[in-house]
Design an enzyme around this catalytic site. Structure first.
Site, short mmCIF file in Angstrom:
data_model
loop_
_atom_site.label_atom_id
_atom_site.label_comp_id
_atom_site.label_asym_id
_atom_site.label_seq_id
_atom_site.Cartn_x
_atom_site.Cartn_y
_atom_site.Cartn_z
N HIS A 135 -58.16 119.70 20.18
CA HIS A 135 -59.10 119.52 21.30
C HIS A 135 -58.69 120.37 22.52
CE1 HIS A 135 -62.21 116.50 23.05
NE2 HIS A 135 -62.30 117.68 23.65
N GLY B 255 -76.99 123.89 25.09
CA GLY B 255 -76.73 123.78 26.52
C GLY B 255 -76.01 125.04 26.98
N ARG C 214 -67.75 116.85 19.82
CA ARG C 214 -67.06 115.58 19.67
C ARG C 214 -66.96 115.25 18.20
NH1 ARG C 214 -65.48 116.39 24.08
NH2 ARG C 214 -65.72 115.11 25.96
N GLU D 2 -59.30 110.86 17.24
CA GLU D 2 -58.26 111.57 17.98
C GLU D 2 -57.27 110.60 18.61
OE1 GLU D 2 -59.89 114.26 20.91
OE2 GLU D 2 -61.23 115.13 19.44
N ARG E 119 -82.48 119.36 21.65
CA ARG E 119 -83.43 118.27 21.87
C ARG E 119 -84.74 118.83 22.45
NH1 ARG E 119 -81.97 114.23 26.40
NH2 ARG E 119 -81.86 116.32 27.22
#
Ligand code: DGY
Length: 326
Positions: A281, A151, A234, A263, A173
């Site tokens: 993060h 992305g 993630r 987390e 994808r």
């Protein structure tokens, strides 16, 4: 409005023009019951990845019309459940792309060149004299960079790789248009080839149940033992026990992790590995970018509730059917 976390007061204050605002002043991982209680009597909310919002949390929220997530990733939201109730969900893409790509590159470099490991070693007083073979790492220049999830942020990382004369492979994808591949100097390959050929693999794909632990023991076994793995997406994408096994047995040279499955709890086996760089993060965490994210989320919320220049047309509505790249 409910503002679920401390953000930037001067930006959040823009909501006061249109709404009564209840803003939280303590950072909290809200339980589903706390979110449900907070949403019960509001028209809209600004939330972050600390706040799960799904069917149960909105069941009693009869007034709720808009949820603005302050973040590009939105796996804390059940978008289908929100849509089924006609609640507009939005996120904050674009404003964090370059900052997050900077950080991904930095984390990859730190892991490859053992920067935090070397610093801990030095601070612990182990440096007795310059030694030719001390802390030897892996090169970035001239190596093969693999990007899983191409992305906006993945493309930003690819563009940076040109300055290091890296060969760039990616899997996504759907394949990118040729013009974008050319601009990123990136070649589309399947996951097998990506795992096998990357010297440095970076994860930048959105989390969805379908890609839970996409990097598991089998995937790690296909990577080069000299490779590094960097995750800025993630935590749930990586089987952390399998990664700890690979790092502890030198099946993988190093890893850089900014995100974790549980987390803020970090798998203790990863804490024990010398060859992993761990950060809390913070990939989108420059001051300017975090401010821009809040500002965009406020714009989204105001517009979704029918005010401001984009009334009725919030700039970043999340569509149910799409799972855009990060
Ligand atoms: C994002 O924007 O998804 C970051 O992970 C912070 O929420």
């Amino acid at each position: 409005m409910w503002v679920s976390q401390p953000l930037f007061d001067d930006i959040v204050a823009r909501l006061d023009e249109h709404f009564d605002v209840a803003a939280m002043h303590e950072v909290a991982d809200h339980t589903p019951a706390q979110v449900a209680a907070a949403l019960r009597d509001v028209d809209g909310a600004l939330v972050t990845l600390n706040d799960p919002v799904g069917a149960d949390e909105i069941a009693g929220a009869t007034r709720l019309r808009a949820i603005a997530n302050v973040g590009v990733g939105y796996n804390n939201l059940d978008v289908a459940a929100l849509h089924a109730r006609g609640i507009v969900a939005s996120n904050t893409p674009d404003v964090l792309t370059e900052t997050t790509a900077d950080f991904g590159f930095a984390l990859m470099m730190a892991a490859a060149r053992r920067i935090t490991e070397a610093e801990h070693w030095l601070r612990a007083g182990h440096w007795q004299g310059w030694a030719f073979k001390n802390m030897l790492g892996m090169d970035l220049h001239g190596s093969t960079l693999g990007i899983l999830g191409m992305g906006r942020i993945g493309q930003g990382i690819a563009r940076r790789a040109a300055g290091f004369d890296m060969r760039v492979l990616y899997h996504n994808r759907s394949r990118l248009p040729e013009s974008v591949e050319r601009e990123c100097r990136a070649r589309y390959v399947d996951v097998e080839a990506l795992l096998a050929q990357s010297d440095h693999l970076v994860l930048v794909l959105p989390y969805a149940p379908a890609n839970h632990h996409i990097i598991d023991a089998a995937a790690l076994a296909r990577m080069k033992p000299t490779a590094t793995l960097t995750n800025i997406a993630r935590g749930g994408l990586v089987d952390e026990d399998a990664l700890a096994d690979a790092l502890a047995s030198d099946r993988l040279a190093a890893a850089g992790l900014d995100v974790f499955e549980g987390e803020p709890v970090v798998n203790p086996r990863l804490l024990d590995c010398r060859n992993v760089v761990l950060t809390p993060h913070i990939a989108s965490g420059s001051l300017a970018t975090r401010r821009a994210m809040v500002s965009l989320a406020v714009d989204n919320l105001v517009a979704a509730l029918g005010f401001g220049p984009n009334a009725g047309k919030p700039p970043n509505v999340i569509a149910t059917a799409t799972k855009p790249g990060l």
